[in-house]
Design an enzyme around this catalytic site. Structure first.
Site, mmCIF file in Angstrom:
data_model
loop_
_atom_site.group_PDB
_atom_site.id
_atom_site.type_symbol
_atom_site.label_atom_id
_atom_site.label_comp_id
_atom_site.label_asym_id
_atom_site.label_seq_id
_atom_site.Cartn_x
_atom_site.Cartn_y
_atom_site.Cartn_z
ATOM 1 N N SER A 149 0.833 -1.206 0.000
ATOM 2 C CA SER A 149 0.000 0.000 0.000
ATOM 3 C C SER A 149 0.865 1.253 0.000
ATOM 4 C CB SER A 149 -0.857 -0.019 1.263
ATOM 5 O OG SER A 149 -1.441 1.242 1.456
ATOM 6 N N SER A 150 0.338 2.323 -0.585
ATOM 7 C CA SER A 150 1.098 3.585 -0.623
ATOM 8 C C SER A 150 1.263 4.172 0.784
ATOM 9 C CB SER A 150 0.406 4.601 -1.524
ATOM 10 O OG SER A 150 -0.865 4.913 -1.015
ATOM 11 N N PRO A 194 -0.516 0.017 -4.265
ATOM 12 C CA PRO A 194 -1.645 0.810 -4.755
ATOM 13 C C PRO A 194 -1.843 2.077 -3.930
ATOM 14 C CG PRO A 194 -2.317 -1.437 -4.192
ATOM 15 C CD PRO A 194 -0.961 -1.214 -3.609
ATOM 16 N N ASN A 253 -4.733 5.177 -2.721
ATOM 17 C CA ASN A 253 -6.078 5.039 -2.114
ATOM 18 C C ASN A 253 -7.049 4.527 -3.162
ATOM 19 O OD1 ASN A 253 -5.382 6.531 0.390
ATOM 20 N ND2 ASN A 253 -5.089 8.190 -1.082
ATOM 21 N N ARG A 292 -4.774 14.328 -2.097
ATOM 22 C CA ARG A 292 -4.743 12.872 -2.139
ATOM 23 C C ARG A 292 -5.040 12.370 -3.557
ATOM 24 N NH1 ARG A 292 -2.725 13.808 1.988
ATOM 25 N NH2 ARG A 292 -3.238 13.087 4.091
HETATM 26 N N1 LIG Z 1 -8.610 -0.238 0.245
HETATM 27 C C1 LIG Z 1 -7.613 0.538 -0.117
HETATM 28 O O1 LIG Z 1 -7.772 1.754 -0.321
HETATM 29 C C2 LIG Z 1 -6.246 -0.046 -0.349
HETATM 30 C C3 LIG Z 1 -5.227 0.810 -0.794
HETATM 31 C C4 LIG Z 1 -3.963 0.284 -0.996
HETATM 32 C C5 LIG Z 1 -3.717 -1.051 -0.760
HETATM 33 N N2 LIG Z 1 -4.717 -1.863 -0.336
HETATM 34 C C6 LIG Z 1 -4.367 -3.268 -0.051
HETATM 35 O O2 LIG Z 1 -5.226 -4.172 -0.727
HETATM 36 C C7 LIG Z 1 -5.447 -5.324 0.087
HETATM 37 C C8 LIG Z 1 -6.928 -5.600 0.215
HETATM 38 O O3 LIG Z 1 -7.587 -4.469 0.722
HETATM 39 P P1 LIG Z 1 -9.190 -4.327 0.657
HETATM 40 O O4 LIG Z 1 -9.489 -2.876 0.648
HETATM 41 O O5 LIG Z 1 -9.730 -5.217 -0.404
HETATM 42 O O6 LIG Z 1 -9.585 -4.906 2.096
HETATM 43 P P2 LIG Z 1 -11.021 -5.470 2.573
HETATM 44 O O7 LIG Z 1 -12.095 -5.040 1.655
HETATM 45 O O8 LIG Z 1 -11.106 -5.127 4.010
HETATM 46 O O9 LIG Z 1 -10.842 -7.050 2.430
HETATM 47 C C9 LIG Z 1 -9.999 -7.759 3.262
HETATM 48 C C10 LIG Z 1 -10.022 -9.211 2.876
HETATM 49 O O10 LIG Z 1 -9.101 -9.893 3.710
HETATM 50 C C11 LIG Z 1 -9.728 -11.048 4.237
HETATM 51 N N3 LIG Z 1 -9.186 -11.362 5.548
HETATM 52 C C12 LIG Z 1 -8.935 -10.513 6.583
HETATM 53 N N4 LIG Z 1 -8.463 -11.188 7.641
HETATM 54 C C13 LIG Z 1 -8.401 -12.507 7.276
HETATM 55 C C14 LIG Z 1 -8.014 -13.695 7.925
HETATM 56 N N5 LIG Z 1 -7.559 -13.697 9.190
HETATM 57 N N6 LIG Z 1 -8.115 -14.866 7.247
HETATM 58 C C15 LIG Z 1 -8.575 -14.877 5.975
HETATM 59 N N7 LIG Z 1 -8.942 -13.783 5.284
HETATM 60 C C16 LIG Z 1 -8.866 -12.612 5.941
HETATM 61 C C17 LIG Z 1 -11.215 -10.708 4.328
HETATM 62 O O11 LIG Z 1 -11.945 -11.919 4.326
HETATM 63 P P3 LIG Z 1 -13.434 -12.090 4.968
HETATM 64 O O12 LIG Z 1 -14.307 -11.059 4.309
HETATM 65 O O13 LIG Z 1 -13.819 -13.481 4.620
HETATM 66 O O14 LIG Z 1 -13.271 -11.842 6.437
HETATM 67 C C18 LIG Z 1 -11.388 -9.884 3.043
HETATM 68 O O15 LIG Z 1 -11.618 -10.735 1.966
HETATM 69 C C19 LIG Z 1 -4.763 -5.052 1.432
HETATM 70 O O16 LIG Z 1 -3.549 -5.722 1.463
HETATM 71 C C20 LIG Z 1 -4.543 -3.565 1.429
HETATM 72 O O17 LIG Z 1 -3.370 -3.224 2.127
HETATM 73 C C21 LIG Z 1 -5.982 -1.406 -0.119
#
Ligand SMILES: NC(=O)c1ccc[n+]([C@@H]2O[C@H](COP(=O)([O-])OP(=O)(O)OC[C@H]3O[C@@H](n4cnc5c(N)ncnc54)[C@H](OP(=O)(O)O)[C@@H]3O)[C@@H](O)[C@H]2O)c1
Length: 315
Positions: free
Chosen positions: A108-109, A164, A166, A215
């Site tokens: 992540s950024s 990535p 935000n 941002r």
């Molecule tokens: N959102 C952003 O703006 C953003 C920006 C930059 C990078 N990222 C990166 O992208 C990735 C995904 O982010 P997201 O926004 O998609 O997050 P999200 O919507 O919160 O989804 C998180 C996922 O992780 C799973 N998870 C969490 N804890 C777990 C565990 N203990 N065992 C198995 N699965 C688990 C959840 O599964 P369940 O639903 O089944 O619990 C869900 O599928 C992350 O690594 C984040 O750092 C996100």
């Protein structure tokens, strides 16, 4: 990655994972492995080892993580550090043990130093102090990037990572306690609009800070396209920035969302609350030179998200 390759998408229910699944299906990939956290707790070393032993995926997208906005990051500091470290350690190590051909780690950024020069180049990682509110999350993510890098160096793996900016899009988190800024604004304005439309008045929408910070925002479907593209074409130890290369002030973002939602009430800025980092913009020249560029512009993306999530609904 062939059309019938066995591909595990860790975190397929999340915003990023679900978008990667849609992209893979669109491209004709159907041998996809998915587990919810209920079915497979990725913090459990034993469970993850048994899962890899049974499924033996050939490719892995690691998009499972504990994710949240400033408030959640700052409140659940131990959980953000512990759970993210465990998830990554288990998935990355078992991918090595079971000979996964290629893995992509979603970093992540927000793991770049707080006062990075702008726009932020990939080489600025670990060049300064982190933002204290999300230090535990950043430390975990940096460890993930370094795991990929060092498994490549020591064991000859092909593990890549991406940074990535935000994100926003389908399956975003709208819980005001844990949401990121863009979905939180959409929800606040939408709820205020419903009240205004019903009663002719509403509480003003109060936002934190001055609105001056800049941002960058990327639609998650653009990110998924980038992940798919890099999984097929990129190999290396540099964690690749993925963003639009364009930023917007929070004030301008709020006004844009207010217009899209059609809220006619008052908006106030609580300047007693902190602004956070003044600017956060990724340098995306590397990913551009590799052949990927975003396609969904911010206005169009937010309007589509609002229509699909909130329009014709009472929040
Ligand atoms: N959102 C952003 O703006 C953003 C920006 C930059 C990078 N990222 C990166 O992208 C990735 C995904 O982010 P997201 O926004 O998609 O997050 P999200 O919507 O919160 O989804 C998180 C996922 O992780 C799973 N998870 C969490 N804890 C777990 C565990 N203990 N065992 C198995 N699965 C688990 C959840 O599964 P369940 O639903 O089944 O619990 C869900 O599928 C992350 O690594 C984040 O750092 C996100």
């Amino acid at each position: 990655m062939e059309k019938d390759s066995k591909i595990y998408i860790a975190g397929h229910t999340g915003m990023v994972g679900s978008s990667i699944v849609r992209q893979l299906e669109l491209e004709g990939y159907s041998n996809l492995v998915r587990r919810t956290s209920q079915e497979l707790d990725l913090t459990s070393q034993q469970a993850v080892s048994a899962f890899f032993q049974e499924e033996k995926p050939e490719f892995v997208f690691l998009a499972a993580a504990k994710v949240g906005g400033i408030e959640a990051n700052n409140t659940y500091r131990a959980q953000f550090l512990y759970e993210n470290l465990m998830i990554q350690n288990n998935v990355i190590h078992q991918s090595y043990v079971h000979g996964v051909k290629k893995l992509m780690f979603l970093a992540s950024s927000c793991i770049y130093p707080k006062l990075s020069p702008q726009p932020i180049k990939e080489s600025y990682l670990l060049s300064g102090k982190l933002e204290s509110t999300n230090e535990p999350y950043a430390i975990a993510k940096i460890a993930g990037v370094k795991l990929c890098e060092n498994y490549n160096c020591q064991y000859g793996c092909n593990f890549i990572s991406v940074m990535p900016t935000n994100l926003y899009g389908p399956n975003d988190n709208y819980d005001l306690e844990t949401a990121h800024v863009l979905p939180a604004l959409l929800r606040k304005f939408h709820e205020a609009k419903i009240q205004f439309d019903r009663t002719g008045q509403s509480e003003p929408v109060e936002l934190w800070g001055t609105g001056a910070p800049l941002r960058e925002f990327l639609h998650v479907d653009d990110l998924a396209k980038a992940c798919f593209y890099l999984m097929k074409t990129y190999q290396g130890n540099t964690s690749v920035n993925i963003g639009t290369g364009q930023d917007i002030s929070i004030k301008e973002l709020a006004e844009t969302i207010r217009k899209i939602v059609g809220f006619k009430g008052k908006l106030i800025w609580n300047e007693d609350k902190p602004d956070g980092t003044p600017r956060k913009l990724l340098d995306v020249s590397l990913v551009h030179s590799l052949g990927w560029k975003h396609q969904i512009e911010l206005l169009e993306g937010i309007a589509e998200v609002y229509k699909n999530k909130f329009k014709n609904q009472d929040a």
